[in-house]
Enzyme design. Structure first.
Site, PDB file in Angstrom:
ATOM      1  N   GLN A  88      49.167  24.599  37.498  1.00 41.18           N
ATOM      2  CA  GLN A  88      48.904  25.445  38.669  1.00 41.18           C
ATOM      3  C   GLN A  88      50.121  25.500  39.596  1.00 41.18           C
ATOM      4  OE1 GLN A  88      44.407  23.805  38.966  1.00 41.18           O
ATOM      5  NE2 GLN A  88      44.979  25.081  40.687  1.00 41.18           N
TER       6      GLN A  88
ATOM      7  N   GLU B 124      38.162  30.412  47.164  1.00 42.52           N
ATOM      8  CA  GLU B 124      37.412  29.162  47.310  1.00 42.52           C
ATOM      9  C   GLU B 124      36.110  29.351  48.085  1.00 42.52           C
ATOM     10  OE1 GLU B 124      39.301  27.041  45.795  1.00 42.52           O
ATOM     11  OE2 GLU B 124      41.215  28.068  45.939  1.00 42.52           O
TER      12      GLU B 124
ATOM     13  N   ARG C 213      38.114  24.191  43.442  1.00 44.48           N
ATOM     14  CA  ARG C 213      37.823  25.484  44.065  1.00 44.48           C
ATOM     15  C   ARG C 213      37.544  25.333  45.559  1.00 44.48           C
ATOM     16  NH1 ARG C 213      35.680  30.445  40.699  1.00 44.48           N
ATOM     17  NH2 ARG C 213      36.359  32.026  42.164  1.00 44.48           N
ATOM     18  N   CYS C 214      38.436  24.647  46.195  1.00 41.45           N
ATOM     19  CA  CYS C 214      38.290  24.450  47.640  1.00 41.45           C
ATOM     20  C   CYS C 214      39.645  24.061  48.177  1.00 41.45           C
ATOM     21  CB  CYS C 214      37.233  23.396  47.915  1.00 41.45           C
ATOM     22  SG  CYS C 214      37.753  21.845  48.587  1.00 41.45           S
TER      23      CYS C 214
HETATM   24  O1  CDP Z   1      45.178  31.206  45.539  1.00 39.35           O
HETATM   25  P1  CDP Z   1      44.126  31.975  44.788  1.00 39.35           P
HETATM   26  O2  CDP Z   1      44.680  33.103  43.976  1.00 39.35           O
HETATM   27  O3  CDP Z   1      43.209  31.091  44.016  1.00 39.35           O
HETATM   28  O4  CDP Z   1      43.132  32.597  45.876  1.00 39.35           O
HETATM   29  P2  CDP Z   1      43.173  33.882  46.811  1.00 39.35           P
HETATM   30  O5  CDP Z   1      44.439  33.975  47.573  1.00 39.35           O
HETATM   31  O6  CDP Z   1      41.933  33.808  47.587  1.00 39.35           O
HETATM   32  O7  CDP Z   1      43.127  35.133  45.821  1.00 39.35           O
HETATM   33  C1  CDP Z   1      42.190  35.279  44.785  1.00 39.35           C
HETATM   34  C2  CDP Z   1      42.222  36.717  44.312  1.00 39.35           C
HETATM   35  O8  CDP Z   1      41.525  37.529  45.279  1.00 39.35           O
HETATM   36  C3  CDP Z   1      43.629  37.291  44.189  1.00 39.35           C
HETATM   37  O9  CDP Z   1      43.717  38.192  43.113  1.00 39.35           O
HETATM   38  C4  CDP Z   1      43.791  38.002  45.504  1.00 39.35           C
HETATM   39  O10 CDP Z   1      44.742  39.020  45.485  1.00 39.35           O
HETATM   40  C5  CDP Z   1      42.377  38.553  45.768  1.00 39.35           C
HETATM   41  N1  CDP Z   1      42.165  38.735  47.213  1.00 39.35           N
HETATM   42  C6  CDP Z   1      41.977  39.996  47.741  1.00 39.35           C
HETATM   43  O11 CDP Z   1      41.905  40.964  46.985  1.00 39.35           O
HETATM   44  N2  CDP Z   1      41.865  40.160  49.109  1.00 39.35           N
HETATM   45  C7  CDP Z   1      41.887  39.099  49.940  1.00 39.35           C
HETATM   46  N3  CDP Z   1      41.783  39.249  51.252  1.00 39.35           N
HETATM   47  C8  CDP Z   1      42.043  37.799  49.411  1.00 39.35           C
HETATM   48  C9  CDP Z   1      42.206  37.647  48.038  1.00 39.35           C
END
Ligand code: CDP
Length: 806
Positions: free
Chosen positions: A237, A760, A384-385
């Protein structure tokens, strides 16, 4: 402009930028089985490693005899701690500042601990070799109960530390003590409790669970003796962190280590740290001069690589008699297993647990966490947090229900009375966090209206009356949870890993034809980064998302970054992407001004082009400007169109949500059916609503698994009793309930595009919501708290304890 000329809105839609439900581009290869995972990698001459593991929870090693294993046809080498000592690698530093045995050195501290590493021409030969390594053990007393870890006479887990009075985080209280960590104002909190009208106190356990990604941990190490270079493919990761830590441990210069994380089949926190298998594969490759592959099986994954939670929390709330909270206090024992290999930012040994005051306006708060060693596997990752936020949200959300029950108030009304109000943002919590933005009451009210909360409570009342009259054996529970996350680690002043500040990065190159590549320090494990980062660029630069390739996971090409976990990708690398775009756009504006023979300030941006203010017919599109950047730049300007941004966020982002769940419980069998689950999330600006929904579905399914059945359980002898999918509940489509999703949008004021993380959130909010629903079913019978997981047996037992079985 004629009628055929597309409008700004039509041009914007074609870009498939932010807000578009763009289909996941990575799925083209995944649905065809064309993903490229570590185990797909086959290199000529590659060897296979397999691990000899301890059958005991705690034992001294009297002798290891590898002769028979070494004689197995195909076995090439057998590594033990004694072999690793010759290269000073028998122990390795952990992310938490502890030292961990790579292979058992003198004794084993938990069941399935790594004892020897057999390297062979085939997987089968390595497995045969594992069977024939003879280890003589002398069993020692076992302790798997964190509440007993610091008692007199408890077995000494870490003999290497027994005389050490100081740990990585200050003074140690006991030979099994790791750290104490406190936050908040103890005196103010104690004073508020002393004069409180009403108080509650409950012992709330968040059991040990495991992220259990479907693809287990694995790597291929290939050491080139001629060049002195190591290439390491792995399910990482955080590839750059693995490279830096790998260099520090192995002393191979960092520029001679190439870390590549190909497609990853789920991570959920399990793939942040460094494991013995990785070190052994590297050493084996150095020793044999051949590539070595190591792939964990399911039992190894569940019982040895990083677990999550195992927090034992004594939670108290103080309130006025009309239901206004005045203080909260929490004492927690954190079970970190035999080594402190918790993946937290350095100065937060209990992660971001001090978000435990939740979404409520507590004037005073205090928490103290003691970490302890037990005979269990190490870990303590953010499954997942975001670094212990899930534990915090579970603790406060259960406690709020328990207080509402004591006050005789409806749990939703009690929350509405205490939620932080919109006008209080940015809000500084009693623990000192500055919540960036929120409109909690709108979210809570929308959730309640959407499920017709009032009607559900009326139905519940009728059912309870019928139950009391003996007309039904079914109970109805309504779970309410309101959570606030803290994601986007992090501001470098608050967060680092082993001294490396927690920023992240994006590097964008726009090619002459108006297509481009974006490389980032994060690494998708299924979250759809290839789709969504391109959407940010599409909106920022006015180029179609399809024209942008997104690449992550190769430390030779990606800019340095701290990786993907704790929903940090959007808050940190998403911001870096937008900022890099803005550098490119500023340069493009100068080129446009030069070409149109106007001053820069005479131009305005319109979706995909710079046009002359007041004369929109005169414009240069971004595609034209990309071409010009390579042959028609203003005198003195460097050609090319690319930029890099390292983004150090000014603050975390604070996504939140209001969840409501309805369960029906058969008291005679304990069978619990989830009738409804409604999840409203606010993650600020939404980049891709379809991906957000997918993230929420996945996170809720994991939350369902945790709340309703998961536990990594040890018996008193230290045997892991739930280390396979026969015993460890992994919900499939059969058990998984239907999810209703909803949203509000409250942008983050400090993020360049206003986005907060989301991945998360559903796990953080989902677990307490399920648990509150099950608990709520029994409150009218005097029950206050039933521990998770709420599998049918435990729910039946809770009913039994309440005398419901006659
Ligand atoms: O770090 P991680 O990718 O696990 O988490 P995240 O930043 O929450 O993003 C997860 C997915 O959701 C990614 O593909 C982001 O681009 C999308 N996302 C989104 O479309 N809009 C947001 N406000 C937050 C995340």
């Amino acid at each position: 402009m004629n009628d055929m000329t597309p409008t700004s809105a039509e041009r914007a839609e074609k870009l498939e930028g932010m807000g578009c439900k763009r289909k996941r581009v990575e799925d083209i290869r995944f649905v065809q089985g064309k993903g490229n995972y570590v185990d797909d990698l086959k290199i000529p001459g590659m060897l296979y490693g397999d691990i000899v593991r301890s059958p005991h929870g705690h034992a001294r090693i009297k002798k290891i005899d590898t002769a028979k294993a070494a004689a197995v046809p195909g076995v090439v080498a057998v590594l033990t701690a004694d072999v690793l000592k010759t290269v000073n690698l028998a122990w390795m530093p952990t992310l938490a500042g502890d030292m961990q045995m790579v292979l058992a050195d003198g004794k084993v501290l938990y069941q399935n601990q790594e004892v020897a590493f057999v390297v062979a021409e085939s997987r089968e030969a390595a497995a045969d070799g594992v069977e024939l390594v003879e280890v003589e053990y002398e069993q020692l007393p076992v302790n798997v109960d964190p509440m007993k870890a610091m008692t007199d006479g408890a077995p000494t887990i870490r003999e290497d530390l027994k005389d050490k009075t100081d740990g990585a985080h200050g003074k140690r209280k006991h030979y099994n003590h790791i750290f104490s960590w406190a936050a908040g104002d103890k005196a103010a909190t104690d004073a508020a409790f002393a004069k409180a009208d009403v108080t509650i106190k409950e012992f709330i356990v968040y059991p040990r669970v495991h992220p259990c990604p479907l693809e287990t941990c694995q790597c291929v190490a290939s050491f080139d003796k001629i060049k002195g270079e190591l290439t390491l493919w792995g399910t990482f990761q955080a590839p750059h962190v693995i490279r830096t830590v790998g260099s520090l441990i192995s002393k191979i210069p960092e520029h001679k280590i190439h870390v590549i994380a190909p497609d990853i089949g789920g991570g959920f926190g399990n793939k942040v740290g460094a494991y013995s298998g990785y070190i052994c594969a590297i050493v084996a490759s150095i020793v044999t001069g051949r590539p070595v592959k190591w792939v964990e099986d399911r039992i190894e994954n569940l019982s040895t690589t990083a677990f999550a939670r195992d927090f034992h929390m004594e939670m108290e709330i103080a309130a006025t008699k009309d239901g206004k909270v005045t203080a909260m206090r929490c004492y927690t024992i954190a079970d970190h297993g035999a080594f402190d290999a918790c993946a937290n930012a350095t100065k937060w040994p209990a992660g971001l647990f001090s978000i435990v005051s939740g979404s409520y306006d507590f004037p005073a708060a205090y928490c103290l966490v003691d970490g302890v060693y037990t005979n269990k596997a190490p870990g303590g990752v953010a499954y997942r947090c975001s670094f212990r936020v899930t534990e915090a949200a579970y603790c406060i959300e259960r406690a709020m229900d328990i207080m509402a029950q004591k006050l005789g108030m409806d749990p939703a009304e009690f929350r509405l009375k205490n939620l932080i109000r919109r006008e209080q943002f940015p809000y500084t919590s009693a623990f000192g966090w500055q919540y960036d933005s929120g409109d909690y009451h709108t979210a809570m009210n929308k959730a309640m209206e959407s499920v017709n909360y009032k009607k559900l409570r009326e139905e519940q009342k009728q059912k309870r009356d019928a139950f009391k009259r003996g007309e039904t054996r079914e109970l109805m529970g309504i779970g309410v949870a309101f959570f606030t996350e803290i994601v986007g680690a992090g501001p470098s002043r608050a967060c680092d890993i082993l001294g490396i500040a927690m920023f992240d990065s994006a590097e964008i190159r726009i090619h002459p034809t108006g297509t481009g590549i974006c490389r980032l320090g994060t690494k998708s494990q299924g979250q759809g980064h290839e789709t969504t980062y391109a959407q940010i660029i599409a909106t920022e630069l006015g180029l179609p998302a399809d024209n942008i390739m997104v690449e992550e996971g190769n430390t030779d090409t990606a800019p340095y970054g701290l990786g993907t976990y704790g929903s940090r990708s959007t808050p940190v690398s998403g911001a870096a992407t937008a900022m890099a775009c803005r550098k490119i756009k500023a340069k493009a504006q100068m080129i446009a001004a030069y070409m149109l023979e106007v001053h820069d300030d005479d131009l305005e941006w319109d979706v995909d082009r710079f046009r002359v203010k007041g004369n929109p017919e005169r414009f240069k599109t971004m595609t034209e400007l990309a071409w010009a950047a390579y042959h028609e730049v203003p005198p003195g300007m460097e050609p090319g169109l690319e930029a890099i941004n390292y983004y150090d966020p000014p603050n975390f982002t604070f996504p939140y949500g209001a969840y409501i769940c309805v369960v029906d419980i058969d008291v005679d069998t304990g069978t619990t059916k989830v009738r409804r689950f409604y999840a409203l999330d606010d993650c600020g600006t939404r980049i891709n609503p379809m991906i957000i929904e997918g993230q929420i579905h996945g996170g809720l399914t994991e939350a369902f698994g945790i709340a309703m059945g998961q536990e990594i359980h040890y018996d008193d002898d230290g045997n892991v009793t739930t280390a396979s999918f026969m015993d460890y509940f992994l919900p499939t489509a059969v058990e998984t309930p239907h999810w209703e999703t909803d949203w509000t949008t409250t942008p983050s004021p400090h993020h360049p595009i206003g986005a907060k993380g989301v991945g998360e959130s559903p796990n953080v909010g989902g677990v307490p919501c399920f648990s509150n629903a099950v608990n709520d079913a029994f409150t009218f019978l005097g029950s206050t708290h039933i521990q998770m997981p709420h599998d049918h047996w435990r729910t039946w037992t809770a009913a039994e304890k309440l005398g419901l079985h006659g």
